[in-house]
Design a protein around this motif. Sequence first.
Motif, short mmCIF file in Angstrom:
data_model
loop_
_atom_site.label_atom_id
_atom_site.label_comp_id
_atom_site.label_asym_id
_atom_site.label_seq_id
_atom_site.Cartn_x
_atom_site.Cartn_y
_atom_site.Cartn_z
N ALA A 103 86.37 112.12 47.22
CA ALA A 103 85.47 112.17 48.39
C ALA A 103 86.16 112.87 49.54
CB ALA A 103 85.05 110.76 48.79
N ASP A 104 87.44 112.58 49.75
CA ASP A 104 88.21 113.19 50.82
C ASP A 104 88.32 114.71 50.60
OD1 ASP A 104 89.74 112.84 53.26
OD2 ASP A 104 91.52 113.29 52.06
N GLN A 105 88.56 115.11 49.36
CA GLN A 105 88.68 116.55 49.05
C GLN A 105 87.35 117.26 49.30
OE1 GLN A 105 91.59 118.14 47.79
NE2 GLN A 105 90.45 119.97 48.28
N LEU A 106 86.25 116.69 48.82
CA LEU A 106 84.93 117.32 49.01
C LEU A 106 84.55 117.36 50.48
CD1 LEU A 106 83.02 115.81 45.97
CD2 LEU A 106 83.67 118.21 46.31
N ASP A 107 84.82 116.27 51.18
CA ASP A 107 84.52 116.22 52.61
C ASP A 107 85.31 117.32 53.34
OD1 ASP A 107 82.98 114.54 54.50
OD2 ASP A 107 84.94 114.19 55.42
N GLN A 165 73.22 129.27 60.35
CA GLN A 165 72.84 129.27 58.94
C GLN A 165 73.25 127.95 58.28
OE1 GLN A 165 74.87 132.22 56.61
NE2 GLN A 165 73.65 131.84 54.79
N PHE A 166 74.46 127.50 58.55
CA PHE A 166 74.97 126.25 57.99
C PHE A 166 74.12 125.07 58.47
CE2 PHE A 166 78.13 122.71 58.17
CZ PHE A 166 78.33 122.58 56.80
N VAL A 167 73.84 125.02 59.75
CA VAL A 167 73.02 123.94 60.32
C VAL A 167 71.62 123.97 59.74
CG1 VAL A 167 71.99 123.04 62.45
CG2 VAL A 167 74.40 123.72 62.42
N GLN A 168 71.04 125.15 59.59
CA GLN A 168 69.71 125.27 58.99
C GLN A 168 69.69 124.74 57.56
OE1 GLN A 168 68.78 129.42 59.41
NE2 GLN A 168 68.18 129.22 61.56
N GLY A 174 71.22 110.62 48.36
CA GLY A 174 72.63 110.90 48.64
C GLY A 174 72.81 112.22 49.36
N VAL A 175 72.08 113.23 48.92
CA VAL A 175 72.15 114.55 49.57
C VAL A 175 71.62 114.43 51.00
CG1 VAL A 175 71.24 116.91 49.55
CG2 VAL A 175 71.98 115.84 47.41
N ARG A 176 70.50 113.74 51.16
CA ARG A 176 69.94 113.54 52.51
C ARG A 176 70.95 112.86 53.42
NH1 ARG A 176 65.47 111.49 49.65
NH2 ARG A 176 65.95 109.38 50.38
N GLY A 177 71.57 111.81 52.92
CA GLY A 177 72.54 111.06 53.73
C GLY A 177 73.74 111.90 54.14
N GLU A 178 74.25 112.69 53.20
CA GLU A 178 75.40 113.54 53.53
C GLU A 178 75.01 114.63 54.53
OE1 GLU A 178 78.50 112.99 52.90
OE2 GLU A 178 78.13 111.30 51.56
N ALA A 179 73.84 115.21 54.36
CA ALA A 179 73.38 116.23 55.31
C ALA A 179 73.27 115.63 56.71
CB ALA A 179 72.04 116.81 54.86
N PHE A 234 76.79 115.11 58.21
CA PHE A 234 77.39 116.34 58.72
C PHE A 234 76.70 116.86 59.96
CE2 PHE A 234 79.60 116.51 54.65
CZ PHE A 234 80.86 116.88 55.08
N LEU A 235 75.45 116.50 60.13
CA LEU A 235 74.73 116.87 61.36
C LEU A 235 75.03 115.90 62.50
CD1 LEU A 235 71.30 117.91 59.84
CD2 LEU A 235 72.90 119.41 61.07
N GLY A 236 75.78 114.85 62.20
CA GLY A 236 76.13 113.87 63.22
C GLY A 236 75.06 112.84 63.49
N ARG A 237 74.18 112.66 62.52
CA ARG A 237 73.11 111.66 62.66
C ARG A 237 73.34 110.54 61.66
NH1 ARG A 237 68.34 115.99 61.88
NH2 ARG A 237 69.04 117.47 63.44
N GLU A 238 72.73 109.43 61.93
CA GLU A 238 72.84 108.31 60.99
C GLU A 238 71.86 108.51 59.85
OE1 GLU A 238 73.53 104.49 61.84
OE2 GLU A 238 74.58 104.82 63.69
N SER A 239 72.28 108.10 58.67
CA SER A 239 71.41 108.17 57.51
C SER A 239 70.36 107.07 57.62
CB SER A 239 72.21 107.98 56.23
OG SER A 239 71.38 107.99 55.12
#
Length: 142
Positions: free
Chosen positions: A90-94, A112-115, A127-132, A135-140
């Motif tokens: 997880a640390d490596q991927l993060d 582009q990255f933010v979009q 899981g994808v939604r939560g990670e996105a 990274f956007l700085g919002r709570e899942s």
Amino acid sequence: MSQEQRAGGLMAALRDAESESWSCRAAAGRQLAAIAGQEEVAPVLERLLLDLHDTGVTQETAEALLQRRDLVGLRTVLAALSRAEAWWTADQLDGEVFNHQSWMIADGRLDQFVQQLEALTADEDAGVRGEALRFLGRESIG
């Protein structure tokens, strides 16, 4: 390159993804990242991203996917990150996504990255939604 040569290359990469050699698995990850949108490749890429034996395989595969600079590559990495059970994976991927984000900022492509992250907040995979969202700085949510 002929269809036959492509099929042979795919078969070789799929075989190498099962190798005991970390460098063969890493090379397979780099090669398979180029065709990440193909259905038969997705589970192999996830297994390589979550490689429990060598973070070099994780790193090389994630870098190749993120270098695509597209939604498919980013989504594949975020999906694996959301399923990572070992802290070092997880640390490596993060770190790979963070380094990708830093590179995008330096290259002037943060929008582009933010979009892409914004688009992934509506992904069918929680899981994808939560990670996105993370990274956007919002709570899942949910």
